[in-house]
Motif scaffolding. Structure first.
Motif: not given
Ligand SMILES: [Zn+2]
Length: 452
Positions: A39, A138-139, A160, A196, A198, A369, A381, A383, A418-419
């Protein structure tokens, strides 16, 4: 699992040196390869030989890779980070247009949301996540309800997310049940989906939460070390209302009730005076700038040039699809850069590199992050998004950062990781049956509209 992406141009925004340092955020551009182990990114640099024992200096024989991706004609960027959205609101896309914020909420949004089940939220989340992956996001940082359904969609799709159950001090119990639910969700899911997910605490806004309620939220945030995600200073009406009720600005109110005790993400920040900005800067708060939503609801245009000059970390968000009407961070970067110039009369305001920084490294920092995502460097990570630059509207390829911000479109994105997991390869989603999700979403909204 060892993956190499080779023959690729990499755009990598430099992290700012400190939270309060105001600077123009340059982007490093280099040609080379990126190597991902499981990852995590373990190498990003020139295409010299690399092997397990000798690392970069080796250059002799290459390690056996499980996957080698040829990035010829493409550009690799850290995945884009959408810092403020309400993903399940894709279900309201096109159903709440051309209304002022308070009417938009009360006449169009709330009646539909009241009828949305966890299953509706789950399928709408899948549609929104599919849209975001297709656009290189991606997040995302989410505030909504039925959050376990959103978390399930995040878990299954591989994206994420920073998830927040929104709540207000309304109802017979003054919001107590929703706050308890929000805290319970935040504690249960704070390291969900293998890290992934929080979480944050999400008091909706100063105009929907009483000061005593916000004090309670601040105490719980401090006790459990949870960041806060809140809408702040979105409309002129909010400023008038808070001043009338409490004799201060929304930001001053947040400071009075102690809401800056943990990290705070302020969505919108359209109507801020100098003192508000100084408070936000001193407290290390981030502002999620949502230019499309602010324009569509005629809320105004956030003074991001003045904010960044004061050292506030400005990141970007789409807000929900009911006020945007999409979840496209590439077009949000472009709009942010253009608006910053238009309102300041200064064409040097928010250059392309700053817009990209806000959508990537600034976003990672805003979501706590930093050091995890937001940069293509060893230890981060994996991503990532690959963008096909062999297109007429992306020619010539002389200035890759400019092309990304001013010329690119969401559907130029071809591959997303992602990851360390591929969520899209050559334009095909790997973890979502998008047709199934869209069908469920269409059915849900037909049922809800039929019951109104
Ligand atoms: Zn919002």
């Amino acid at each position: 699992m060892l993956t190499k992406i080779e023959n690729v141009w990499v755009l990598n925004p430099r992290a700012p040196l400190s939270l309060t340092q105001s600077q123009s955020h340059a982007v490093d551009v280099f040609y080379g390869c990126v190597i991902i182990k499981d990852d995590t990114i373990i190498y990003a640099g020139k295409p010299e030989g690399w092997n397990d024992d000798e690392g970069l200096a080796g250059g002799a024989q290459e390690r056996q890779f499980d996957t080698i991706v040829d990035g010829k004609g493409k550009v690799l960027i850290p995945g884009l980070i959408n810092c403020h959205t309400h993903v399940p609101m894709v279900m309201l896309r096109g159903l709440a247009d051309d209304l002022e914020l308070h009417n938009w909420l009360e006449q169009a949004v709330f009646p539909i949301e009241d009828r949305m089940t966890p299953e509706d939220v789950y399928w709408a989340s899948k549609v929104g996540i599919a849209e975001m992956i297709r656009g290189g996001t991606t997040c995302f940082s989410e505030m909504y309800f039925h959050m376990d359904a959103v978390a399930q969609a995040v878990e299954e799709t591989g994206i994420r997310a920073v998830l927040t159950r929104g709540f207000a001090s309304s109802g017979g119990d003054g919001g107590a049940a929703k706050l308890a639910d929000g805290l319970d969700f935040a504690l249960r899911q704070r390291n969900g989906a293998g890290g992934r997910i929080t979480t944050m605490l999400g008091p909706h806004a100063p105009y929907t939460c009483t000061p005593d309620f916000l004090r309670e939220v601040a105490a719980l945030a401090a006790e459990h070390q949870l960041p806060i995600h809140i809408h702040v200073a979105e409309t002129a009406r909010e400023i008038d209302q808070i001043r009338e009720q409490y004799g201060r600005t929304p930001v001053e109110l947040l400071e009075d009730v102690g809401l800056f005790g943990t990290r705070l993400l302020a969505a919108h920040g359209v109507h801020l005076n100098d003192r508000d900005m100084e408070i936000l800067a001193t407290r290390g708060a981030a502002v999620a700038h949502c230019p499309a939503s602010n324009l569509k609801l005629a809320s105004g245009i956030a003074p991001i040039g003045r904010m960044t000059a004061k050292g506030i970390n400005v990141c970007l968000g789409t807000d929900g699809a009911a006020s945007n009407n999409n979840l496209d961070m590439i077009s949000e970067m472009r709009l942010a850069a253009l608006l910053a110039k238009g309102i300041s009369g200064d064409p040097t305001a928010m250059p392309a590199a700053d817009a990209m920084h806000a959508a990537v490294a600034g976003g990672a920092q805003a979501l706590a992050l930093e050091g995890v995502v937001g940069s293509i460097s060893p230890g981060m990570k994996a991503d990532l998004a690959l963008i096909d630059y062999q297109k007429p509207h992306l020619t010539p390829d002389a200035n890759l950062v400019s092309l990304l911000v001013y010329s690119c479109r969401a559907d130029d994105v071809t591959d997303v990781m992602v990851n360390g997991q591929w969520l899209m390869r050559d334009g095909l989603l790997q973890t979502i049956d998008e047709y199934e999700a869209m069908e469920h979403c269409n059915k849900s909204i037909r049922r809800i509209k039929g019951s109104l």
